[in-house]
Design a protein around this motif. Sequence first.
Motif, short mmCIF file in Angstrom:
data_model
loop_
_atom_site.label_atom_id
_atom_site.label_comp_id
_atom_site.label_asym_id
_atom_site.label_seq_id
_atom_site.Cartn_x
_atom_site.Cartn_y
_atom_site.Cartn_z
N LEU A 1 0.84 -1.20 0.00
CA LEU A 1 0.00 0.00 0.00
C LEU A 1 0.88 1.25 0.00
N THR A 2 0.62 2.14 -0.95
CA THR A 2 1.33 3.42 -1.00
C THR A 2 0.95 4.27 0.22
N PRO A 3 1.94 4.83 0.95
CA PRO A 3 1.60 5.66 2.10
C PRO A 3 0.72 6.86 1.70
N ASN A 4 -0.09 7.33 2.65
CA ASN A 4 -1.00 8.47 2.46
C ASN A 4 -2.06 8.20 1.39
N SER A 5 -2.48 6.94 1.27
CA SER A 5 -3.48 6.62 0.24
C SER A 5 -4.91 6.60 0.77
N LEU A 6 -5.09 6.47 2.07
CA LEU A 6 -6.46 6.49 2.57
C LEU A 6 -6.51 7.06 3.98
N GLN A 7 -7.67 7.59 4.31
CA GLN A 7 -7.88 8.17 5.64
C GLN A 7 -8.28 7.08 6.61
N ILE A 8 -7.59 7.03 7.73
CA ILE A 8 -7.93 6.02 8.74
C ILE A 8 -9.06 6.54 9.61
N GLU A 9 -10.08 5.71 9.80
CA GLU A 9 -11.10 6.04 10.80
C GLU A 9 -10.91 5.07 11.95
#
Lengths: 246, 313
Positions: free
Chosen positions: B146-154
């Motif tokens: 997974l590329t870093p900064n690819s999705l927002q963590i909830e």
Amino acid sequence: MKFLVCISKAPDTTSKIEFTDNNTKFNEAGVQYIVNPYDEWYALVRALELKESLGGDVTTITVGGAADDATIRKALAIGADNAVRVNADPKDAYFTAFQIAEYAKDKGFDMILCGKETINYNGSQVGGMIAELLNLPYVSLATKLEMNGSTATIDREMKGGVEVVEVNGPFVLSAAKGMAEQRIPNMRGIMAARTKPLEVVEPAACDDLTSFESYALPEAKGDCKYIDPDNMAELVSLLHNEAKVI
Amino acid sequence: MSVLVYIDTLSGSVSKAAMEAVYYGSKIGSTTVLTNGGIAADQLAVLGECGASKVLVNRAVTVDDASQVSKLVVAAVEATGADTVVMPLDLTGRAVAPRVSARLKAGLATGAVALPAGDGTIKVNVFSGKAFGNVSVKTAKKVITLTPNSLQIEKGGAAAAVEDFNAEVGGASITVKEVRKQEGDILLPEAELVVSAGRGLKGPENWGIVEDLAKALGAATACSRPVADIGWRPHHEHVGQTGVAIRPNLYIAAGISGAIQHLAGVNGSKVIVVINTDPEAPFFKAADYGVVGDAFEVLPKLTAEIEKFKAQN
């Protein structure tokens, strides 16, 4: 020492990236191919430098069709002694790694070098896969390589810094910026490259594990919004309220 | 689906890229995290909050030997029956994921930037960030980085069960002689905010204004290729096609004209701010916000405004 350097062709870094056939194929029209910069500038040149100081020979290997011969000749012009082309269009990184491992397994190479990734697929996969298939140590993202007998001392990028490791050959490494300086082939090298051996071998049977189904370009950026250099308060406000990044 | 996420830890803490990988795994299926090295006790709770249902901790294998780590990961895949392995595309993931893929004969999708699509294809970065590819993994077992900064963590998961995990991984083939820590606390590939500068800064002695802005923002610093090549800044700060590829939320570039090779490494950034005296600099075409002005005047003003903003918020 016997060096094997894995090289791949890649579109010139200034190429326009477009796709055809309903976005399933890279549009090669007008694209100039070069040796993938990480393979050439860092892996190949460092192997040549080591050969020049320690003796031995440098073989390049490419998985590709006859159209790749022009880029392979470039590697020979820079100074590789001989070249191998596995005669198949690479379907995925595993297919490429498998063919290279098949070729290398009984040839007694002391070191197998790859670039850290290609600039077209950015997979960073082939080196690690070759190492696993041949059951060899793998040093990724090497930025410096010195040999002392059969022991290599390697600087590699690690999270939060640099790690200096020692490894005994044979081993596989992937080369990042810093390993060597780019070499420009001279006329003598270019002439000599024409007569150097380029061996073509047929591929071994291997399944591909992945495939690229389609491609997409990033969404076009909207127009740039210009801010008066004397009004940085406005920029801060836009970054907070509009872009929501601070 | 059963997912195994492998992460390493730096100084005992879980990186943002690792948290994203755990969260990504939890969105695909039931997620077990495998970690080695000295993970701090309070960080185990973080993994649960990111969606892990179980955490396997191995204290025997160091992260340096990709051969040993990949054997450990494969042993955990076998122990948990995982069908998908996820790792962050960090320096460890780049070394370990291909070995795991070849060992399991499981297809590897490198550099995912989104969750798998409905048809199972995985969107990844290709052409140095200038395009995306949709990868189909044909094997029953899959490996994804997974590329870093690819999705927002909830965050919001419950505490995960923690177990020790050991496996036979053979001897190390690599000996670590020395580790040189890089300066600064924020790792560039994972930074959410990045302030970068180029030759327009005229000399390394002028970098103070770049560092001041980075400090005010809590950002990492970066530079263009010529600046690293001349030796004004360390090579690990070089962003672009042949340097580090980044995709922060905010990229501020001062005194960088925006050559195509530089853009290739940064155009995944969510928001780009370009500061340059030359209104014709190609970088403005890729920018969201542009300031035509002298970095020596603009950067201190921007720093002052950021400090004012931070004091109020």
